[in-house]
Scaffold this motif. Structure first.
Motif, PDB file in Angstrom:
ATOM      1  N   LYS A  60       0.818  -1.212   0.000  1.00  0.00           N
ATOM      2  CA  LYS A  60       0.000   0.000   0.000  1.00  0.00           C
ATOM      3  C   LYS A  60       0.851   1.262   0.000  1.00  0.00           C
ATOM      4  N   TYR A  61       2.063   1.166   0.582  1.00  0.00           N
ATOM      5  CA  TYR A  61       2.880   2.360   0.764  1.00  0.00           C
ATOM      6  C   TYR A  61       4.145   2.374  -0.097  1.00  0.00           C
ATOM      7  N   THR A  62       4.154   1.558  -1.146  1.00  0.00           N
ATOM      8  CA  THR A  62       5.234   1.623  -2.130  1.00  0.00           C
ATOM      9  C   THR A  62       4.611   1.838  -3.510  1.00  0.00           C
ATOM     10  N   ASN A  63       5.437   2.152  -4.480  1.00  0.00           N
ATOM     11  CA  ASN A  63       4.930   2.299  -5.836  1.00  0.00           C
ATOM     12  C   ASN A  63       4.485   0.950  -6.381  1.00  0.00           C
ATOM     13  N   THR A  64       3.448   0.958  -7.193  1.00  0.00           N
ATOM     14  CA  THR A  64       2.956  -0.270  -7.811  1.00  0.00           C
ATOM     15  C   THR A  64       3.905  -0.703  -8.920  1.00  0.00           C
ATOM     16  N   TRP A  65       4.142  -2.002  -9.006  1.00  0.00           N
ATOM     17  CA  TRP A  65       5.011  -2.524 -10.055  1.00  0.00           C
ATOM     18  C   TRP A  65       4.287  -2.476 -11.395  1.00  0.00           C
ATOM     19  N   ASP A  67       4.594  -3.038 -15.698  1.00  0.00           N
ATOM     20  CA  ASP A  67       5.321  -3.960 -16.575  1.00  0.00           C
ATOM     21  C   ASP A  67       6.699  -3.412 -16.894  1.00  0.00           C
ATOM     22  N   TYR A  68       6.780  -2.099 -17.121  1.00  0.00           N
ATOM     23  CA  TYR A  68       8.080  -1.489 -17.412  1.00  0.00           C
ATOM     24  C   TYR A  68       9.022  -1.622 -16.219  1.00  0.00           C
ATOM     25  N   ASP A  69       8.519  -1.346 -15.007  1.00  0.00           N
ATOM     26  CA  ASP A  69       9.358  -1.454 -13.815  1.00  0.00           C
ATOM     27  C   ASP A  69       9.896  -2.870 -13.648  1.00  0.00           C
ATOM     28  N   ILE A  70       9.041  -3.841 -13.853  1.00  0.00           N
ATOM     29  CA  ILE A  70       9.446  -5.237 -13.698  1.00  0.00           C
ATOM     30  C   ILE A  70      10.488  -5.611 -14.750  1.00  0.00           C
ATOM     31  N   PRO A 109       3.267  -9.646  -9.379  1.00  0.00           N
ATOM     32  CA  PRO A 109       3.693  -9.229  -8.039  1.00  0.00           C
ATOM     33  C   PRO A 109       2.773  -9.799  -6.960  1.00  0.00           C
ATOM     34  N   LEU A 110       3.326 -10.185  -5.857  1.00  0.00           N
ATOM     35  CA  LEU A 110       2.541 -10.567  -4.699  1.00  0.00           C
ATOM     36  C   LEU A 110       2.286  -9.318  -3.872  1.00  0.00           C
ATOM     37  N   GLU A 111       1.369  -9.405  -2.925  1.00  0.00           N
ATOM     38  CA  GLU A 111       1.012  -8.229  -2.136  1.00  0.00           C
ATOM     39  C   GLU A 111       1.209  -8.507  -0.646  1.00  0.00           C
ATOM     40  N   SER A 112       1.867  -7.565   0.009  1.00  0.00           N
ATOM     41  CA  SER A 112       2.038  -7.660   1.459  1.00  0.00           C
ATOM     42  C   SER A 112       2.496  -6.308   1.985  1.00  0.00           C
ATOM     43  N   ASN A 113       1.802  -5.797   2.998  1.00  0.00           N
ATOM     44  CA  ASN A 113       2.145  -4.503   3.578  1.00  0.00           C
ATOM     45  C   ASN A 113       3.103  -4.672   4.753  1.00  0.00           C
ATOM     46  N   PHE A 114       4.043  -3.731   4.882  1.00  0.00           N
ATOM     47  CA  PHE A 114       4.904  -3.714   6.052  1.00  0.00           C
ATOM     48  C   PHE A 114       4.092  -3.289   7.272  1.00  0.00           C
ATOM     49  N   THR A 115       4.463  -3.825   8.419  1.00  0.00           N
ATOM     50  CA  THR A 115       3.731  -3.528   9.648  1.00  0.00           C
ATOM     51  C   THR A 115       3.727  -2.048   9.971  1.00  0.00           C
ATOM     52  N   ARG A 116       4.840  -1.375   9.700  1.00  0.00           N
ATOM     53  CA  ARG A 116       4.946   0.063   9.985  1.00  0.00           C
ATOM     54  C   ARG A 116       5.015   0.872   8.679  1.00  0.00           C
ATOM     55  N   GLY A 181      19.677 -17.970  -3.230  1.00  0.00           N
ATOM     56  CA  GLY A 181      19.598 -16.620  -2.677  1.00  0.00           C
ATOM     57  C   GLY A 181      18.223 -16.031  -2.913  1.00  0.00           C
ATOM     58  N   LEU A 182      17.489 -15.777  -1.835  1.00  0.00           N
ATOM     59  CA  LEU A 182      16.115 -15.280  -1.908  1.00  0.00           C
ATOM     60  C   LEU A 182      16.120 -13.753  -1.819  1.00  0.00           C
ATOM     61  N   VAL A 183      15.562 -13.088  -2.839  1.00  0.00           N
ATOM     62  CA  VAL A 183      15.585 -11.624  -2.900  1.00  0.00           C
ATOM     63  C   VAL A 183      14.176 -11.096  -3.164  1.00  0.00           C
ATOM     64  N   TYR A 184      13.688 -10.242  -2.262  1.00  0.00           N
ATOM     65  CA  TYR A 184      12.395  -9.581  -2.421  1.00  0.00           C
ATOM     66  C   TYR A 184      12.623  -8.184  -3.007  1.00  0.00           C
ATOM     67  N   PHE A 185      11.821  -7.821  -4.003  1.00  0.00           N
ATOM     68  CA  PHE A 185      11.915  -6.495  -4.606  1.00  0.00           C
ATOM     69  C   PHE A 185      10.682  -5.677  -4.256  1.00  0.00           C
ATOM     70  N   ILE A 186      10.901  -4.486  -3.698  1.00  0.00           N
ATOM     71  CA  ILE A 186       9.822  -3.537  -3.480  1.00  0.00           C
ATOM     72  C   ILE A 186      10.137  -2.297  -4.312  1.00  0.00           C
ATOM     73  N   ASN A 187       9.096  -1.643  -4.808  1.00  0.00           N
ATOM     74  CA  ASN A 187       9.291  -0.562  -5.772  1.00  0.00           C
ATOM     75  C   ASN A 187       9.365   0.795  -5.070  1.00  0.00           C
ATOM     76  N   ASN A 188      10.574   1.170  -4.678  1.00  0.00           N
ATOM     77  CA  ASN A 188      10.819   2.468  -4.049  1.00  0.00           C
ATOM     78  C   ASN A 188      11.796   3.288  -4.883  1.00  0.00           C
ATOM     79  N   TYR A 189      11.739   3.097  -6.181  1.00  0.00           N
ATOM     80  CA  TYR A 189      12.766   3.662  -7.050  1.00  0.00           C
ATOM     81  C   TYR A 189      12.871   5.176  -6.944  1.00  0.00           C
ATOM     82  N   TYR A 190      11.754   5.863  -6.721  1.00  0.00           N
ATOM     83  CA  TYR A 190      11.785   7.329  -6.686  1.00  0.00           C
ATOM     84  C   TYR A 190      11.678   7.880  -5.259  1.00  0.00           C
ATOM     85  N   THR A 191      11.953   7.058  -4.280  1.00  0.00           N
ATOM     86  CA  THR A 191      11.880   7.492  -2.887  1.00  0.00           C
ATOM     87  C   THR A 191      13.218   7.251  -2.194  1.00  0.00           C
ATOM     88  N   ASN A 192      13.330   7.759  -1.001  1.00  0.00           N
ATOM     89  CA  ASN A 192      14.542   7.572  -0.206  1.00  0.00           C
ATOM     90  C   ASN A 192      14.316   6.414   0.754  1.00  0.00           C
TER      91      ASN A 192
END
Length: 303
Positions: A60-65, A67-70, A109-116, A181-192
């Motif tokens: 909910k609090y990251t950019n949506t993936w 097709d181009y981003d992926i 993409p799968l969906e899961s929100n961070f607790t904070r 090696g398990l790697v999760y990608f979240i889309n924060n490309y334009y954020t800090n």
């Protein structure tokens, strides 16, 4: 007789997204120092056949993936892994990185929100690492559904395997390879935001990485963490003068080290002799590298 006995001690690394702090233990004379990051956990030595398994995650609090981003992130993963293979080949190390994504082409993409809400806020909250593990396990459980029911008989044990354990076990079976090696990608490309690797020196829970950006240097940096590489840059966590001095020496000695300068173009970077040892490309730690990690004339384990 006592002097010939090699006592094994573990030098623990506390790894965060910013740094790996070295806790220096009181080591008896004639002991052999072992590093908890080296040849340990699921991702042991970065050689022969290994697997890069990526999962794209929307929240909910990251950019949506899109097709181009992926697609662009998958291209960056390919560039990062090719770079790592090239680095290995230059050192005479046989390495084949098999790239795999959830749902094969990574378009689901799968969906899961961070607790904070955000990765960094969750990490720095109370019980942050535990909350991140819960988030990672939920995603792993959803990813497992892609492969259908597990038909492998599990040995009876009092320990209940985590969903990350189950996913990695399935991927090991699919690819015929132990090092996953398990790697999760979240889309924060334009954020800090941060990227980090978790449990790289653990023995009871598998390591994994969470990557916020799609630049190849960051992806390679976090993947190398999974195989034991340590950060060599000065961070806010390096508060002691001695710690900052050692990092400064390392950065001057290794001016193109990917574990210090991941933000640069990946083609301008390399892997230092110190991290060659950490990831299994070098059997013995060089004396000048040993001094950056261990005080005194202690023996360091050979692998």
């Amino acid at each position: 007789m006592r002097s010939r006995i090699a006592l094994a001690f573990v030098l623990l690394f506390s790894c965060s997204m910013l740094t790996c702090r070295v806790y220096r233990l009181r080591i008896p004379k004639n002991a052999t120092v072992h590093f908890a990051n080296v040849n340990n956990n699921v991702c042991k030595k970065l050689k022969e056949k290994v697997v890069f398994y990526g999962i794209f995650v929307d929240s909910k609090y990251t950019n949506t993936w899109t097709d181009y981003d992926i697609t662009s992130t998958m291209d960056s993963v390919q560039k990062a892994m090719t770079w790592i293979e090239d680095q290995a080949r230059q050192r005479g190390v046989n390495l084949d990185v098999v790239i795999d994504f959830h749902n094969d082409d990574g378009t689901l993409p799968l969906e899961s929100n961070f607790t904070r809400k955000t990765l960094s806020a969750t990490l720095f909250s109370r019980n942050g690492p535990r909350l991140l593990d819960k988030w990672a396990d939920k995603i792993a459980k959803d990813a497992l559904k892609t492969y259908g029911p597990d038909t492998i008989d599990l040995a009876a044990t009092k320990l209940k395997p985590k969903d990350r354990d189950k996913l990695i076990a399935r991927l090991r079976d699919i690819h015929g390879c132990d090092n996953v090696g398990l790697v999760y990608f979240i889309n924060n490309y334009y954020t800090n935001e941060i990227s980090l690797a978790m449990h790289t020196s653990a023995t009871s829970t598998p390591e994994y990485a969470i990557v916020s950006y799609k630049n190849p240097g960051t992806i390679a940096h976090e993947y190398l963490h999974l195989f034991g590489a340590i950060d060599l840059y000065i961070s806010p966590f390096d508060r002691g003068k001695a710690s900052r001095k050692r990092k400064q020496v390392a950065m001057e000695r290794f001016p193109n080290e990917i574990m210090a300068f991941a933000h640069r173009s990946i083609d301008s970077l390399d892997v230092s002799t110190l991290n060659e040892y950490m990831i299994g490309w070098r059997n013995e730690l060089l004396e000048e590298d040993r001094k950056l990690l261990v005080r005194g004339k202690y023996k360091v384990a050979k692998y």
